[in-house]
Design an enzyme around this catalytic site. Structure first.
Site, PDB file in Angstrom:
ATOM      1  N   TYR A 226      -5.846   3.985  21.017  1.00 59.76           N
ATOM      2  CA  TYR A 226      -4.829   3.067  20.490  1.00 59.76           C
ATOM      3  C   TYR A 226      -5.010   1.681  21.084  1.00 59.76           C
ATOM      4  CZ  TYR A 226      -0.330   0.795  19.745  1.00 59.76           C
ATOM      5  OH  TYR A 226       0.648  -0.110  19.417  1.00 59.76           O
TER       6      TYR A 226
ATOM      7  N   ARG B  77       8.817  -0.188  32.702  1.00 54.24           N
ATOM      8  CA  ARG B  77       8.453  -0.809  31.431  1.00 54.24           C
ATOM      9  C   ARG B  77       9.313  -2.056  31.193  1.00 54.24           C
ATOM     10  NH1 ARG B  77       4.875   2.094  32.121  1.00 54.24           N
ATOM     11  NH2 ARG B  77       4.015   3.779  30.828  1.00 54.24           N
TER      12      ARG B  77
ATOM     13  N   GLY C  81       6.379   5.684   8.073  1.00 58.01           N
ATOM     14  CA  GLY C  81       7.653   5.045   7.744  1.00 58.01           C
ATOM     15  C   GLY C  81       8.570   5.953   6.938  1.00 58.01           C
TER      16      GLY C  81
ATOM     17  N   ILE D 239       9.963  -1.539  13.090  1.00 59.88           N
ATOM     18  CA  ILE D 239       9.899  -2.997  13.229  1.00 59.88           C
ATOM     19  C   ILE D 239       9.845  -3.662  11.860  1.00 59.88           C
ATOM     20  CG2 ILE D 239       8.522  -4.932  14.098  1.00 59.88           C
ATOM     21  CD1 ILE D 239       7.713  -3.148  16.454  1.00 59.88           C
TER      22      ILE D 239
END
Length: 332
Positions: A155, A223, A47, A23
């Site tokens: 999370y 989803r 990343g 993102i």
């Protein structure tokens, strides 16, 4: 509609944390294309360096390698910044169940460091990534802000705590914070590799290599898959939002609902494959169904997502076909 016509004051400067991620790197690209300055921050724990290197020669781009768990790094990264887009975090519900202490350190302490750094530097807007996982076991659809259930993973807990800190920093310190509850984001540069890869890029890669993907559960979980372009729009429109919207969290999705088994069939057809999936056990901590009510984001942020699942998946498939090395029958 979209974000291409959004205007900011001349010379505006953005900080994107997690700039080497999926993102974050897409946000960096979009902001540079709009003509504004961007500073990226990442420590490459999840990343990829290639997601940073492609922008290094851009005159409006600056990159800092550093960890959000270090407050001094966060303070330095926020110097002369107008807008913070905080994407740095560790994702994955299953991995958080295995490593709750790591998630506490990165997702909670790291986000708190960034909010404090933004406050000290007089940042105008602090936009941060939250998650649909904060809805937990709340059974009703569509998911509506203010109607959350019991959290199901570390999370999810970290993202809920981030939202509470965001609310406090707006109320106590006057920092305009905006939490974006992402619903299953997908698109270009999303990593298809590893045990914790998201299902869409993982399935595409496996099918391109004539492998049989594993579907967790019966495939009837649903989803609200959200294309990356919608997420870019939400971040930039949050930077333009009024202070009335600050201190709150917003569902960021298209507002659709796709069943996993149907997505698998769609990918088979699009890729011209005939491969039976393997069915595995349900994943611990996962919610069964997810579908967003996006009316609050529409009303308060001016969010008007243009990219449906069907439109997004077509572009995503083309990107992966061009960018993934596909094995030949010789395995080369």
């Amino acid at each position: 509609m979209g974000y291409q016509n959004i205007k900011f004051p001349a010379g505006s400067k953005f900080l994107v944390t997690g700039a080497a991620g999926f993102i974050g790197s897409n946000l960096v690209e979009a902001i540079l294309n709009l003509g504004y300055q961007v500073r990226g921050l990442d420590n490459f724990s999840t990343g990829k360096k290639e997601n940073v290197e492609q922008f290094l020669n851009h005159p409006n781009y600056e990159f800092l390698e550093g960890n959000i768990c270090n407050l001094e790094t966060c303070i330095r990264s926020c110097e002369s910044i107008d807008y913070v887009l905080h994407q740095a975090a560790w994702g994955s519900v299953p991995r958080s169940i295995e490593m709750p202490l790591v998630y506490e350190e990165i997702n909670i302490k790291g986000t708190l460091n960034m909010m404090e750094a933004a406050r000290q530097n007089g940042v105008k807007k602090f936009v941060y990534a939250s998650s649909s996982s904060v809805y937990g076991d709340e059974p009703n659809l569509p998911k509506l802000e203010g109607r959350e259930g019991n959290l199901l993973s570390p999370y999810a807990l970290t993202k809920k705590v981030d939202e509470e800190y965001g609310k406090l920093f707006t109320k106590l310190y006057g920092l305009d914070t905006y939490g974006l509850r992402y619903f299953n984001v997908f698109g270009r540069r999303q990593d298809p590799n590893g045990a914790y890869a998201a299902v869409i890029p993982k399935y595409i890669k496996q099918l391109l290599n004539d492998e049989s993907p594993t579907i967790n559960g019966d495939g009837m979980q649903s989803r609200d898959f959200t294309y990356i372009e919608n997420v870019i729009e939400a971040n930039l429109k949050a930077c333009k939002a009024t202070s009335e919207a600050a201190g709150q969290a917003f569902n960021i999705a298209f507002g659709g609902r796709e069943f996993l088994i149907d997505i698998y069939s769609h990918l088979l057809k699009a890729l011209g494959k005939n491969i039976q999936p393997t069915f595995g056990p349900d994943r611990k901590g996962d919610i069964k169904h997810s579908n967003a009510d996006i009316s609050k984001a529409k009303e308060m942020l001016g969010y008007e997502p243009e990219w449906s699942f069907e439109r997004g998946i077509e572009e995503a498939i083309e990107w992966y076909k061009k960018n993934l090395g596909v094995k030949t029958s010789a395995g080369i």
